[in-house]
Write a protein that holds these residues in place. Sequence first.
Motif, PDB file in Angstrom:
ATOM      1  N   LEU A  25     -35.192  42.174  82.359  1.00 26.77           N
ATOM      2  CA  LEU A  25     -33.631  42.646  81.649  1.00 26.77           C
ATOM      3  C   LEU A  25     -34.645  42.199  80.397  1.00 26.77           C
ATOM      4  N   ASP A  26     -34.703  41.897  79.647  1.00 23.56           N
ATOM      5  CA  ASP A  26     -35.368  41.692  78.483  1.00 23.56           C
ATOM      6  C   ASP A  26     -34.766  43.298  77.190  1.00 23.56           C
ATOM      7  N   ALA A  27     -35.747  43.795  78.269  1.00 14.44           N
ATOM      8  CA  ALA A  27     -35.591  45.102  77.783  1.00 14.44           C
ATOM      9  C   ALA A  27     -34.880  46.191  77.757  1.00 14.44           C
ATOM     10  N   LEU A  28     -34.298  46.042  78.839  1.00 14.63           N
ATOM     11  CA  LEU A  28     -33.327  46.883  78.793  1.00 14.63           C
ATOM     12  C   LEU A  28     -32.047  46.338  77.840  1.00 14.63           C
ATOM     13  N   HIS A  29     -31.870  44.440  77.492  1.00  6.60           N
ATOM     14  CA  HIS A  29     -31.277  43.983  76.645  1.00  6.60           C
ATOM     15  C   HIS A  29     -30.846  45.251  75.366  1.00  6.60           C
ATOM     16  N   ILE A  30     -32.385  44.859  75.267  1.00  5.39           N
ATOM     17  CA  ILE A  30     -33.170  45.177  73.849  1.00  5.39           C
ATOM     18  C   ILE A  30     -32.969  47.318  73.418  1.00  5.39           C
ATOM     19  N   GLU A  31     -32.644  48.067  74.361  1.00  4.29           N
ATOM     20  CA  GLU A  31     -31.850  48.725  74.566  1.00  4.29           C
ATOM     21  C   GLU A  31     -30.548  48.835  74.331  1.00  4.29           C
ATOM     22  N   PHE A  32     -29.951  48.089  75.531  1.00  4.60           N
ATOM     23  CA  PHE A  32     -28.271  47.799  74.774  1.00  4.60           C
ATOM     24  C   PHE A  32     -27.650  47.758  73.877  1.00  4.60           C
ATOM     25  N   SER A  33     -29.076  47.034  72.925  1.00  5.62           N
ATOM     26  CA  SER A  33     -28.599  46.511  72.019  1.00  5.62           C
ATOM     27  C   SER A  33     -28.305  47.673  70.727  1.00  5.62           C
ATOM     28  N   LYS A  34     -29.945  48.529  70.495  1.00  7.93           N
ATOM     29  CA  LYS A  34     -30.257  49.607  69.862  1.00  7.93           C
ATOM     30  C   LYS A  34     -28.502  50.484  69.828  1.00  7.93           C
ATOM     31  N   ARG A  35     -28.465  50.820  71.039  1.00 10.50           N
ATOM     32  CA  ARG A  35     -27.381  51.741  71.951  1.00 10.50           C
ATOM     33  C   ARG A  35     -26.349  51.146  71.183  1.00 10.50           C
ATOM     34  N   ASN A  36     -25.901  49.838  71.263  1.00 12.11           N
ATOM     35  CA  ASN A  36     -24.977  49.275  70.591  1.00 12.11           C
ATOM     36  C   ASN A  36     -24.484  49.553  68.755  1.00 12.11           C
ATOM     37  N   LEU A  37     -25.874  49.598  68.192  1.00 12.18           N
ATOM     38  CA  LEU A  37     -25.802  49.995  66.935  1.00 12.18           C
ATOM     39  C   LEU A  37     -25.341  51.001  66.500  1.00 12.18           C
ATOM     40  N   ARG A  38     -25.879  52.492  67.319  1.00 14.22           N
ATOM     41  CA  ARG A  38     -25.390  53.881  67.156  1.00 14.22           C
ATOM     42  C   ARG A  38     -23.557  53.449  67.460  1.00 14.22           C
ATOM     43  N   THR A  39     -23.530  52.814  68.645  1.00 15.96           N
ATOM     44  CA  THR A  39     -21.848  52.205  68.881  1.00 15.96           C
ATOM     45  C   THR A  39     -21.070  51.985  67.804  1.00 15.96           C
ATOM     46  N   VAL A  40     -21.448  50.998  67.113  1.00 14.56           N
ATOM     47  CA  VAL A  40     -20.932  49.881  66.114  1.00 14.56           C
ATOM     48  C   VAL A  40     -20.597  51.189  64.744  1.00 14.56           C
ATOM     49  N   GLU A  41     -21.934  52.056  64.553  1.00 15.82           N
ATOM     50  CA  GLU A  41     -21.550  53.358  63.678  1.00 15.82           C
ATOM     51  C   GLU A  41     -20.606  53.881  63.238  1.00 15.82           C
ATOM     52  N   ALA A  42     -20.882  54.124  64.778  1.00 12.35           N
ATOM     53  CA  ALA A  42     -19.477  55.365  65.076  1.00 12.35           C
ATOM     54  C   ALA A  42     -18.241  54.722  65.017  1.00 12.35           C
ATOM     55  N   LEU A  43     -18.016  53.858  65.376  1.00 10.33           N
ATOM     56  CA  LEU A  43     -16.633  53.295  65.604  1.00 10.33           C
ATOM     57  C   LEU A  43     -16.167  52.945  63.273  1.00 10.33           C
ATOM     58  N   THR A  44     -17.382  52.343  62.992  1.00 11.83           N
ATOM     59  CA  THR A  44     -17.191  52.580  61.550  1.00 11.83           C
ATOM     60  C   THR A  44     -16.590  53.635  61.234  1.00 11.83           C
ATOM     61  N   ALA A  45     -17.202  55.193  61.210  1.00 14.34           N
ATOM     62  CA  ALA A  45     -17.108  56.162  60.960  1.00 14.34           C
ATOM     63  C   ALA A  45     -15.519  56.963  61.236  1.00 14.34           C
ATOM     64  N   ALA A  46     -15.286  56.475  62.774  1.00 11.19           N
ATOM     65  CA  ALA A  46     -14.365  57.236  62.853  1.00 11.19           C
ATOM     66  C   ALA A  46     -13.114  55.765  62.256  1.00 11.19           C
ATOM     67  N   ARG A  47     -13.358  55.145  62.221  1.00  8.59           N
ATOM     68  CA  ARG A  47     -11.948  54.098  60.823  1.00  8.59           C
ATOM     69  C   ARG A  47     -11.829  55.243  60.159  1.00  8.59           C
ATOM     70  N   VAL A  48     -12.708  54.780  59.204  1.00  7.02           N
ATOM     71  CA  VAL A  48     -12.929  55.618  58.337  1.00  7.02           C
ATOM     72  C   VAL A  48     -12.709  56.407  57.853  1.00  7.02           C
ATOM     73  N   ALA A  49     -12.588  57.727  59.080  1.00  6.14           N
ATOM     74  CA  ALA A  49     -11.828  59.049  58.872  1.00  6.14           C
ATOM     75  C   ALA A  49     -10.683  58.772  59.737  1.00  6.14           C
ATOM     76  N   LEU A  50      -9.913  57.930  59.775  1.00  3.32           N
ATOM     77  CA  LEU A  50      -8.764  57.520  60.670  1.00  3.32           C
ATOM     78  C   LEU A  50      -8.118  57.312  59.247  1.00  3.32           C
ATOM     79  N   LEU A  51      -8.256  56.486  58.943  1.00  5.60           N
ATOM     80  CA  LEU A  51      -7.243  55.704  57.883  1.00  5.60           C
ATOM     81  C   LEU A  51      -7.505  56.747  57.046  1.00  5.60           C
ATOM     82  N   ASP A  52      -8.606  57.367  56.588  1.00  6.02           N
ATOM     83  CA  ASP A  52      -8.030  58.146  54.724  1.00  6.02           C
ATOM     84  C   ASP A  52      -7.575  59.511  55.413  1.00  6.02           C
ATOM     85  N   ARG A  53      -6.751  60.217  56.376  1.00  2.64           N
ATOM     86  CA  ARG A  53      -5.626  60.957  57.382  1.00  2.64           C
ATOM     87  C   ARG A  53      -4.815  60.096  57.207  1.00  2.64           C
TER      88      ARG A  53
END
Length: 704
Positions: free
Chosen positions: A197-225
């Motif tokens: 489970l620790d390895a699965l949680h670490i993998e989940f954290s890595k993918r969550n990092l990319r999701t947080v970055e994608a949320l930020t990029a989408a928010r910036v793009a929407l806010l600009d338009r």
Amino acid sequence: MLSLRHLAESDRFADVMRVLLALTGIAVWSTLAGPADAIVPALLGAIACALAETDDAWRGRLRGLIVTLLCFALAAVAVKACIGTPPLFAVLLPVGTFLLVMLGAASGRYATIATATLILSVYTMIATDSAGTAAGGWHGTLAILAGAAWYGSLSLLWSALAPQRAVRHALARLFESLAALIEAKAALFEPVRGLDLDALHIEFSKRNLRTVEALTAARVALLDRIGRRQPRGRSAARLGMFFVAQDIHERISSSHYPYDELAGALYHSDLMFRFGRLLRLQAIACRERADAIREVAPLRTIALPRAALDDLREALAYRRRSDPPDEAIDDALSALLDNMERLQAGIEDEGSLRDDADISLQDNEPASIREALGRVRLRLNRRSMHFRHAMRLAIGMLAGYALMLALHPTHGYWILLTTLFVCQPSYGATRRRMVQRIAGTTAGLIVGWALLRLLPPGDWRLPVLVATGAAFFAFRLRRYALATGVITLFVLLCFDRVGAGYDAIGPRLLDTLLGAVVAAAAIRFVLPDWRVRRLDDIVADALLAYGRYLERIADQYAHGKADDLAYRIARRDAHAAQAAVAGNVAELLGEPGHSRDLGERALRLLTALQAGLSHLSTLGSHRQSLPTDDALALQTLARHMTHGFDTLAGHIRAGTAASPLDTPALLAGSTTRGTVGAETVRLVDRQCLLLIRVHDRIAAIAKA
């Protein structure tokens, strides 16, 4: 035809096409009408301007272009005026580098412009030196600025003609990252014992990092338009999709019960498999949504088939009838089903923005020059990563310049360019860049030598020159070694335009090695910023963000669910803080000088923080108005727990031992509340108890 359309709608296609058109225009103009010696500096100026580009709407891009050209002009003029006087240039180079890197502390847009300005400064040195006009002649400098202005104008026109393309791609990347995150979540529902489970949680954290970055990029793009306007039509629909993605993210991040205990209790049932299957179906739907957004295809609902949820309800009902009652497991399963049902309800309402809903987005860009300078001043201290990187890069550039003067002043500015590209804020990133840079440069020089021998001299080589410049932008974000190879070939062909192609091959390889060594020495010895030393501070920041998130959640159990801006900011800050820990741990594991125990401690802290965020997300997913007494009790409990998180953060930052939370005192009276909404109250109590265990677990790990 389908493959061509897929290529045309890919993320990088528009960037590559703009660069290709800009470089082709410069090559054609210089060949047919302009001075032949202007082609190299103009091409370098266009590439530098492309590196400064951000995904803004045309108004924002116009403002950015003006700032970019102003910075480029000041940097190019300063380089041109001082390059012939080594003592003066030795002062200007580190000071200018430090100021530009610190300018990036104001915001991401300023950081991009500042980095591109540094690159253009070195390009100006290369163009001036290759033309042999270090002491005078401003034609090359003007050509660099003209090339930058030409690309900027083309980019501005492109943005005006395709204003929503960046938003579409940002949303497509967001749903792709959500699909990957959901798949990582589904792996936790494997109905088998002995899972790591620790390895699965670490993998989940890595993918969550990319999701947080994608949320930020989408928010910036929407806010600009959208800005402060009330969105209509497609803008409203895309904003609705963004809010649905946020809701999916929070609900997928939730954890209702320890997965190993759940798997053990349900080992002879297929319920875990059914939940995992629903999650995988949701991941498939999100990935299909990403493809549809990117290809401008009709959007189908990403809600799950009702039959799949009906089957799960029947399976849960059968378990309750046939198995002995277990309140904790039954409540967890009911909450899991409720979470999935609410998620589907939110998806089905996608795009419907209520008039009374708070749809504002937080703008992190500085509102004025004073605010931008204020952000820079806050980071003018030794603890700031921006300050340390600025000092490190400034000293590295000065050392590279001194090395260049000592070894071979002619054509030696490649040392500075390599140092600039290789020296990154972290050791791990610098090491990766160093290996990629050396490998790419070596391959580029070998291919360049072969092309110089095979292609006849003259303008026949121009198409290859243009193609390599465009290829750099196709590969630079995902395949940096290949990008380095093609840009090396590009610059080698540029040198060939001034008659120094073969002569540049040997020195270029030596300069790359020297620049990489300078960058490695800078990251190792100049204010070294080892991630293992910063881990405690970042963990403390995460705990503080968790406390703010918990306070907002508790308020909504008192006043009712509302996805207002304050709540969304608190939620985003908590996820961003946990993502920062995940990124820090990933870099830490690639650094030398730390023991295996420290690496394991970092991973344990990461998994504990991920568990804490999951329990907070569970509370956030089930927000609803509770009876007054229960809501007041929860708010009191949340205040105590927030104080505990804040206190623990202070102990971790100071390196002192922290005491566990007084669990009986905190939960006193929580199990004797009224029966109205009893199942929700039990869920809240159980999640709070799990959060207290997370607090105590982090305190124990930090003390070890």
